[in-house]
Write a protein that holds these residues in place. Sequence first.
Motif, mmCIF file in Angstrom:
data_model
loop_
_atom_site.group_PDB
_atom_site.id
_atom_site.type_symbol
_atom_site.label_atom_id
_atom_site.label_comp_id
_atom_site.label_asym_id
_atom_site.label_seq_id
_atom_site.Cartn_x
_atom_site.Cartn_y
_atom_site.Cartn_z
ATOM 1 N N GLN A 48 0.867 -1.185 0.000
ATOM 2 C CA GLN A 48 0.000 0.000 0.000
ATOM 3 C C GLN A 48 0.903 1.235 0.000
ATOM 4 O O GLN A 48 1.129 1.876 1.022
ATOM 5 N N PHE A 49 1.441 1.552 -1.165
ATOM 6 C CA PHE A 49 2.440 2.606 -1.299
ATOM 7 C C PHE A 49 1.988 3.948 -0.725
ATOM 8 O O PHE A 49 2.795 4.696 -0.189
ATOM 9 N N GLU A 50 0.710 4.237 -0.827
ATOM 10 C CA GLU A 50 0.206 5.523 -0.331
ATOM 11 C C GLU A 50 0.426 5.679 1.172
ATOM 12 O O GLU A 50 0.405 6.783 1.700
ATOM 13 N N GLU A 51 0.638 4.570 1.878
ATOM 14 C CA GLU A 51 0.861 4.597 3.325
ATOM 15 C C GLU A 51 2.331 4.810 3.698
ATOM 16 O O GLU A 51 2.651 4.977 4.879
ATOM 17 N N PHE A 52 3.243 4.809 2.740
ATOM 18 C CA PHE A 52 4.673 4.940 3.031
ATOM 19 C C PHE A 52 5.027 6.158 3.892
ATOM 20 O O PHE A 52 5.892 6.060 4.753
ATOM 21 N N PRO A 53 4.375 7.317 3.694
ATOM 22 C CA PRO A 53 4.731 8.457 4.549
ATOM 23 C C PRO A 53 4.526 8.191 6.040
ATOM 24 O O PRO A 53 5.135 8.854 6.873
ATOM 25 N N ARG A 54 3.715 7.208 6.393
ATOM 26 C CA ARG A 54 3.486 6.882 7.803
ATOM 27 C C ARG A 54 4.700 6.241 8.460
ATOM 28 O O ARG A 54 4.825 6.271 9.674
ATOM 29 N N PHE A 55 5.574 5.618 7.653
ATOM 30 C CA PHE A 55 6.727 4.950 8.266
ATOM 31 C C PHE A 55 8.055 5.201 7.557
ATOM 32 O O PHE A 55 9.098 4.770 8.062
ATOM 33 N N VAL B 208 3.109 9.518 -1.742
ATOM 34 C CA VAL B 208 3.314 8.510 -2.773
ATOM 35 C C VAL B 208 1.967 8.314 -3.450
ATOM 36 O O VAL B 208 0.962 8.101 -2.782
ATOM 37 N N THR B 209 1.961 8.398 -4.774
ATOM 38 C CA THR B 209 0.729 8.257 -5.538
ATOM 39 C C THR B 209 0.914 7.175 -6.583
ATOM 40 O O THR B 209 1.846 7.243 -7.394
ATOM 41 N N ARG B 210 0.033 6.198 -6.563
ATOM 42 C CA ARG B 210 0.077 5.142 -7.576
ATOM 43 C C ARG B 210 -0.561 5.705 -8.842
ATOM 44 O O ARG B 210 -1.723 6.120 -8.833
ATOM 45 N N TRP C 242 6.547 9.810 -6.467
ATOM 46 C CA TRP C 242 7.049 10.076 -5.116
ATOM 47 C C TRP C 242 7.326 11.563 -4.944
ATOM 48 O O TRP C 242 7.835 12.212 -5.851
ATOM 49 N N ARG C 243 7.047 12.057 -3.746
ATOM 50 C CA ARG C 243 7.472 13.392 -3.308
ATOM 51 C C ARG C 243 8.223 13.193 -2.006
ATOM 52 O O ARG C 243 7.673 12.624 -1.046
ATOM 53 N N THR C 244 9.474 13.640 -1.971
ATOM 54 C CA THR C 244 10.298 13.456 -0.781
ATOM 55 C C THR C 244 10.937 14.774 -0.360
ATOM 56 O O THR C 244 11.074 15.697 -1.166
ATOM 57 N N SER C 245 11.317 14.833 0.887
ATOM 58 C CA SER C 245 12.079 15.954 1.448
ATOM 59 C C SER C 245 13.145 15.336 2.345
ATOM 60 O O SER C 245 12.845 14.882 3.449
ATOM 61 N N ILE C 246 14.370 15.293 1.847
ATOM 62 C CA ILE C 246 15.467 14.684 2.590
ATOM 63 C C ILE C 246 16.601 15.691 2.699
ATOM 64 O O ILE C 246 17.033 16.253 1.687
ATOM 65 N N GLU D 200 9.002 2.557 -11.355
ATOM 66 C CA GLU D 200 8.268 1.520 -12.058
ATOM 67 C C GLU D 200 8.466 0.205 -11.319
ATOM 68 O O GLU D 200 9.605 -0.161 -10.987
ATOM 69 N N ILE D 201 7.372 -0.504 -11.057
ATOM 70 C CA ILE D 201 7.469 -1.836 -10.460
ATOM 71 C C ILE D 201 7.985 -2.768 -11.545
ATOM 72 O O ILE D 201 7.391 -2.881 -12.615
ATOM 73 N N VAL D 202 9.124 -3.405 -11.276
ATOM 74 C CA VAL D 202 9.763 -4.261 -12.277
ATOM 75 C C VAL D 202 9.610 -5.744 -11.961
ATOM 76 O O VAL D 202 9.864 -6.587 -12.821
ATOM 77 N N ASP D 203 9.223 -6.079 -10.740
ATOM 78 C CA ASP D 203 9.027 -7.477 -10.371
ATOM 79 C C ASP D 203 8.073 -7.524 -9.182
ATOM 80 O O ASP D 203 8.200 -6.728 -8.249
ATOM 81 N N GLN D 204 7.126 -8.431 -9.237
ATOM 82 C CA GLN D 204 6.195 -8.579 -8.124
ATOM 83 C C GLN D 204 5.671 -10.009 -8.110
ATOM 84 O O GLN D 204 5.112 -10.486 -9.093
ATOM 85 N N GLU D 205 5.915 -10.682 -6.991
ATOM 86 C CA GLU D 205 5.401 -12.024 -6.744
ATOM 87 C C GLU D 205 4.601 -11.931 -5.458
ATOM 88 O O GLU D 205 5.181 -11.695 -4.391
ATOM 89 N N PRO D 206 3.273 -12.085 -5.513
ATOM 90 C CA PRO D 206 2.457 -11.938 -4.311
ATOM 91 C C PRO D 206 2.996 -12.740 -3.125
ATOM 92 O O PRO D 206 3.361 -13.907 -3.264
ATOM 93 N N GLU D 207 3.091 -12.051 -2.005
ATOM 94 C CA GLU D 207 3.544 -12.596 -0.735
ATOM 95 C C GLU D 207 4.982 -13.101 -0.772
ATOM 96 O O GLU D 207 5.415 -13.816 0.122
#
Length: 146
Positions: A23-30, A37-39, A47-51, A61-68
């Motif tokens: 759940q990428f939109e939740e990334f700012p929480r941790f 983060v907007t899908r 992504w919008r960051t301030s570092i 870009e998601i380049v690989d995804q295998e559920p779980e």
Amino acid sequence: MSTVKESVDVAVPLHTAYNQWTQFEEFPRFMEGVDSVTRLDDRHIHWRTSIDGVAREYDTEIVDQEPEELIAWRSVDGETDRKEKVTFRRLDPGHTRVTLAVDLRPERPGEKAGEARAAVDHRVKGDLRRFKEYAEARGRGPSGPG
């Protein structure tokens, strides 16, 4: 490229850890320094960051995804050249090991790889610790684990 790799054991089932992380939109929480983060679609994320006082926007870009099992993405624009991969391993029915690997090149001209690696290493450790707290708190919420 320099690689930072860290793991954390989370007291939630595998499917819960995986679902929380994707759940990428939740990334700012941790995640430190992540403002939003907007899908954009099934494979692209903005992504919008301030570092360190520097605001940046970039797409990945998601380049690989295998559920779980894993999810991996790479930057596709902006100043940042990085690849990230998160793997999930079931330890027992209620515990999961989450491993985050970040490959990156220094972002600013003249920045030393060792300095960039140390900064990212610090952020990754903190992000995983906060993810553990976040996922475990949500896993124990009113609906229980899962």
